[in-house]
Design a protein around this motif. Sequence first.
Motif, PDB file in Angstrom:
ATOM      1  N   ALA A  18      -3.865   0.418 -21.268  1.00 32.02           N
ATOM      2  CA  ALA A  18      -5.077   0.389 -20.460  1.00 32.02           C
ATOM      3  C   ALA A  18      -5.309  -1.078 -19.856  1.00 32.02           C
ATOM      4  CB  ALA A  18      -6.367   0.803 -21.344  1.00 32.02           C
ATOM      5  N   ILE A  19      -5.258  -2.054 -20.727  1.00 31.43           N
ATOM      6  CA  ILE A  19      -5.702  -3.552 -20.374  1.00 31.43           C
ATOM      7  C   ILE A  19      -4.790  -3.729 -19.051  1.00 31.43           C
ATOM      8  CG2 ILE A  19      -5.749  -5.792 -20.891  1.00 31.43           C
ATOM      9  CD1 ILE A  19      -7.892  -4.113 -22.260  1.00 31.43           C
ATOM     10  N   GLN A  20      -3.481  -3.475 -19.009  1.00 28.18           N
ATOM     11  CA  GLN A  20      -2.450  -3.703 -18.179  1.00 28.18           C
ATOM     12  C   GLN A  20      -2.734  -2.927 -16.734  1.00 28.18           C
ATOM     13  OE1 GLN A  20       1.154  -2.697 -20.269  1.00 28.18           O
ATOM     14  NE2 GLN A  20       0.682  -4.446 -21.710  1.00 28.18           N
ATOM     15  N   ASP A  21      -3.779  -2.166 -16.630  1.00 30.42           N
ATOM     16  CA  ASP A  21      -3.987  -1.081 -15.459  1.00 30.42           C
ATOM     17  C   ASP A  21      -4.569  -2.066 -14.403  1.00 30.42           C
ATOM     18  OD1 ASP A  21      -2.554   1.272 -15.708  1.00 30.42           O
ATOM     19  OD2 ASP A  21      -4.595   2.523 -16.118  1.00 30.42           O
ATOM     20  N   GLU A  22      -5.432  -2.784 -14.479  1.00 32.16           N
ATOM     21  CA  GLU A  22      -5.896  -3.400 -13.606  1.00 32.16           C
ATOM     22  C   GLU A  22      -6.146  -4.931 -13.791  1.00 32.16           C
ATOM     23  OE1 GLU A  22      -7.571  -2.311 -10.757  1.00 32.16           O
ATOM     24  OE2 GLU A  22      -6.869  -0.144 -10.975  1.00 32.16           O
ATOM     25  N   LEU A  23      -6.191  -5.853 -12.585  1.00 33.62           N
ATOM     26  CA  LEU A  23      -6.069  -7.157 -12.680  1.00 33.62           C
ATOM     27  C   LEU A  23      -7.663  -7.735 -12.639  1.00 33.62           C
ATOM     28  CD1 LEU A  23      -3.448  -8.228 -12.908  1.00 33.62           C
ATOM     29  CD2 LEU A  23      -3.327  -6.188 -11.484  1.00 33.62           C
ATOM     30  N   ASN A  24      -8.221  -8.054 -13.797  1.00 27.15           N
ATOM     31  CA  ASN A  24      -9.409  -8.298 -14.037  1.00 27.15           C
ATOM     32  C   ASN A  24      -9.565  -9.622 -15.167  1.00 27.15           C
ATOM     33  OD1 ASN A  24     -12.414  -8.495 -15.138  1.00 27.15           O
ATOM     34  ND2 ASN A  24     -12.834  -7.244 -13.365  1.00 27.15           N
ATOM     35  N   VAL A  25     -10.030 -10.716 -14.933  1.00 27.49           N
ATOM     36  CA  VAL A  25      -9.928 -11.804 -15.829  1.00 27.49           C
ATOM     37  C   VAL A  25     -10.759 -11.289 -17.175  1.00 27.49           C
ATOM     38  CG1 VAL A  25     -11.946 -12.914 -14.972  1.00 27.49           C
ATOM     39  CG2 VAL A  25     -10.582 -14.196 -16.537  1.00 27.49           C
ATOM     40  N   HIS A  26     -12.044 -10.532 -16.926  1.00 29.03           N
ATOM     41  CA  HIS A  26     -12.632 -10.246 -18.042  1.00 29.03           C
ATOM     42  C   HIS A  26     -11.910  -9.123 -18.987  1.00 29.03           C
ATOM     43  CE1 HIS A  26     -15.530 -11.402 -14.944  1.00 29.03           C
ATOM     44  NE2 HIS A  26     -15.345 -12.392 -15.643  1.00 29.03           N
ATOM     45  N   LYS A  50     -16.666   5.123  -7.554  1.00 26.51           N
ATOM     46  CA  LYS A  50     -17.848   4.988  -6.883  1.00 26.51           C
ATOM     47  C   LYS A  50     -17.683   4.537  -5.597  1.00 26.51           C
ATOM     48  CE  LYS A  50     -22.436   2.873  -7.938  1.00 26.51           C
ATOM     49  NZ  LYS A  50     -23.296   2.249  -8.785  1.00 26.51           N
ATOM     50  N   TYR A  51     -16.970   3.278  -5.568  1.00 30.74           N
ATOM     51  CA  TYR A  51     -16.914   2.481  -4.292  1.00 30.74           C
ATOM     52  C   TYR A  51     -15.787   2.723  -3.530  1.00 30.74           C
ATOM     53  CZ  TYR A  51     -20.589  -0.247  -6.639  1.00 30.74           C
ATOM     54  OH  TYR A  51     -21.796  -0.624  -7.173  1.00 30.74           O
ATOM     55  N   HIS A  52     -14.920   3.901  -3.936  1.00 29.04           N
ATOM     56  CA  HIS A  52     -13.781   4.545  -3.006  1.00 29.04           C
ATOM     57  C   HIS A  52     -12.890   3.320  -2.878  1.00 29.04           C
ATOM     58  CE1 HIS A  52     -16.236   7.689  -2.363  1.00 29.04           C
ATOM     59  NE2 HIS A  52     -17.309   6.845  -1.698  1.00 29.04           N
ATOM     60  N   ARG A  53     -12.391   2.660  -3.963  1.00 27.02           N
ATOM     61  CA  ARG A  53     -11.561   1.667  -4.025  1.00 27.02           C
ATOM     62  C   ARG A  53     -10.235   2.187  -4.559  1.00 27.02           C
ATOM     63  NH1 ARG A  53     -15.223  -2.705  -7.043  1.00 27.02           N
ATOM     64  NH2 ARG A  53     -16.643  -3.274  -5.179  1.00 27.02           N
ATOM     65  N   GLN A  54      -9.020   1.721  -4.212  1.00 25.04           N
ATOM     66  CA  GLN A  54      -7.706   2.056  -4.549  1.00 25.04           C
ATOM     67  C   GLN A  54      -7.322   1.195  -5.844  1.00 25.04           C
ATOM     68  OE1 GLN A  54      -5.677   4.447  -3.436  1.00 25.04           O
ATOM     69  NE2 GLN A  54      -7.514   4.923  -2.244  1.00 25.04           N
ATOM     70  N   PRO A  55      -6.871   1.860  -6.849  1.00 28.05           N
ATOM     71  CA  PRO A  55      -6.229   1.291  -8.028  1.00 28.05           C
ATOM     72  C   PRO A  55      -5.243  -0.025  -7.843  1.00 28.05           C
ATOM     73  CG  PRO A  55      -6.211   3.222  -8.314  1.00 28.05           C
ATOM     74  CD  PRO A  55      -6.310   3.343  -6.851  1.00 28.05           C
ATOM     75  N   SER A  56      -5.241  -0.696  -8.756  1.00 23.05           N
ATOM     76  CA  SER A  56      -4.396  -1.886  -8.236  1.00 23.05           C
ATOM     77  C   SER A  56      -2.797  -1.495  -8.268  1.00 23.05           C
ATOM     78  CB  SER A  56      -4.317  -2.935  -9.350  1.00 23.05           C
ATOM     79  OG  SER A  56      -3.419  -4.024  -9.522  1.00 23.05           O
ATOM     80  N   LYS A  57      -2.189  -2.071  -7.369  1.00 31.02           N
ATOM     81  CA  LYS A  57      -0.690  -1.905  -7.105  1.00 31.02           C
ATOM     82  C   LYS A  57       0.124  -1.967  -8.445  1.00 31.02           C
ATOM     83  CE  LYS A  57      -0.412  -2.735  -2.259  1.00 31.02           C
ATOM     84  NZ  LYS A  57       0.280  -3.315  -1.229  1.00 31.02           N
ATOM     85  N   ILE A  58      -0.545  -2.815  -9.225  1.00 31.95           N
ATOM     86  CA  ILE A  58       0.249  -3.120 -10.763  1.00 31.95           C
ATOM     87  C   ILE A  58       0.646  -1.889 -11.337  1.00 31.95           C
ATOM     88  CG2 ILE A  58      -1.590  -3.457 -12.256  1.00 31.95           C
ATOM     89  CD1 ILE A  58       1.363  -5.475 -12.345  1.00 31.95           C
ATOM     90  N   ARG A  59      -0.220  -0.895 -11.123  1.00 34.07           N
ATOM     91  CA  ARG A  59      -0.107   0.795 -11.810  1.00 34.07           C
ATOM     92  C   ARG A  59       1.614   1.209 -11.516  1.00 34.07           C
ATOM     93  NH1 ARG A  59      -5.631   3.839 -12.237  1.00 34.07           N
ATOM     94  NH2 ARG A  59      -6.800   1.991 -12.840  1.00 34.07           N
ATOM     95  N   THR A  60       2.012   0.788 -10.162  1.00 33.31           N
ATOM     96  CA  THR A  60       3.311   1.352  -9.898  1.00 33.31           C
ATOM     97  C   THR A  60       4.455   0.126  -9.971  1.00 33.31           C
ATOM     98  OG1 THR A  60       2.767   0.686  -7.464  1.00 33.31           O
ATOM     99  CG2 THR A  60       2.347   2.942  -8.321  1.00 33.31           C
ATOM    100  N   VAL A  61       3.826  -1.361  -9.699  1.00 29.89           N
ATOM    101  CA  VAL A  61       4.709  -2.147  -9.832  1.00 29.89           C
ATOM    102  C   VAL A  61       5.495  -2.574 -11.383  1.00 29.89           C
ATOM    103  CG1 VAL A  61       4.944  -4.756  -9.933  1.00 29.89           C
ATOM    104  CG2 VAL A  61       3.931  -3.525  -7.736  1.00 29.89           C
TER     105      VAL A  61
END
Length: 518
Positions: free
Chosen positions: A200-208, A248-259
């Motif tokens: 789950a941690i590797q799914d998005e790029l967020n420092v926190h 909520k904000y209609h954003r696309q997930p990070s491409k890291i999910r496929t990369v």
Amino acid sequence: MKANTRREFLADIGRGMLIGSVGSSLALDRGISSAFAGEDNNKLTFGELEPLVSALQETPLNKLQTMLVSKLNSGTDLQTLVSAAALANARSFGGQDYIGFHTFMALAPAYQMTRELPTELKPLPVLKVLYRNTAQIQDTDSQHHEILHPVEPLTLPSDRAGGPLLQAATRSADYDKAEGTFAALAQGPVDEVFNELQYAIQDELNVHRVVLSWRAWAMLELAGQQHAHTLLRQSVRFCVNSEQNLEKYHRQPSKIRTVLPMLLDQYSLLSKPLGKRKAEDAWVESLARTIYRSNPEQAANAAAAALAEGFDPEAVGEAISLASNALVLHDQGRTKAFPDKPLGSVHGDSVGVHASDSANAWRNIARVSNKRNTIASLIVGAYHTAVGRYNSKLNELPYPHQDQLEQITARDPKQLLQEAEAAIRDQDQFRAAAVIHQYGTLEHNARPVFDLLLRYATSEDGALHAEKYYCTVKEEFQNTRPAFRWRQLVALARVTASEYGKPSPGYAEACDLLRINT
């Protein structure tokens, strides 16, 4: 939860009568909590630590430091205070409050800082972060609206691995599903639970996202593995909250999910043993430059290729760390002023400090994880570092520039340290960086520089990042080869000069109570 025994029932009544007779404030002063096991079946409690945890939530802020110093004088150690604060924070915020999770992430670093200080100064970094912790809990009234409560584990399919199951649960943006899945996984060995969380941690790029995960794991050394579920589930909730915001904000997930899965497959990384190939300085420098200058997909590919060629994961992590450090040294400084972050400042949530803390977390997670997550963490770490570079305006040349270096003529270490401190107090980032660059070039002892910068990491607020970034630099300095390690201290000198001038709330009171002259 089971019903109270007769002895527990009578003890609870007795405690309630005592609190009623002496008043809640005096009860807290005497370590008697109004929140105790058995009072509320929906309350998460912590055994012998519960009175102290509740006191850290409920003690009025104007009495907090007096209470903490009294605890220290009566024999409570700093590790116990930090552990209780971590549990109070987790129960109150559950990884859902911005200042709250920043404060949690500062607790283990603050304790690490105590190990470098003289005996009389050791409490200071801990007391200032505990003050911040209680202040945020009470400012948000979170002691009365706690986020974490007991959770029932779900029954999971036996034919599916835990990590992908948790990843799917967090992607569902459903707290109950994700929490129940994680509660079921948390019944297994702690190291396996941490490895499953990383999907789950590797799914998005967020420092926190990544630093919270790492700092929760590091906290287990202080608080004990019996609190692993409480501390790690903060990250589960953070991931679910992130997923809800995407919707909520209609954003696309990070491409890291496929990369990430593509690179794991492309280089057959999971079917190969981890490499042990040593890297020359020039190779590390080249990979760091590639990560720094590439787009995120290219940076991730470079890290994956290096691992596929059999290079030691430590060498790949070192290159990621150097690339993130370059973001501090190339940073133009803020072009817009914010509260506590003036024009030109680079402390707090700057691109370089964030990237460095992230790289440090990815490297540490890689060290304690299984093979899959060692590889994945470094690939995602390279991608993450490049995201910071790709989205920022940076100078072509790093600070300090040549003309700034030429102004530093001293060679004596004591004189250089005096000049560095003067530059910090003048908030002259570039002179502070130039002085420490000169100091390192002359191969003087690094410890006095750390002692100087530690003093300000202890006293200054740093816009929530002073403790974390100091410990990031300390660790990365130790784990970087001599040819490059002084870049870390040069960056810390710059950030220290940037953050100087705003002492942390509660720090002066702690000094007074401990009778320390500053």
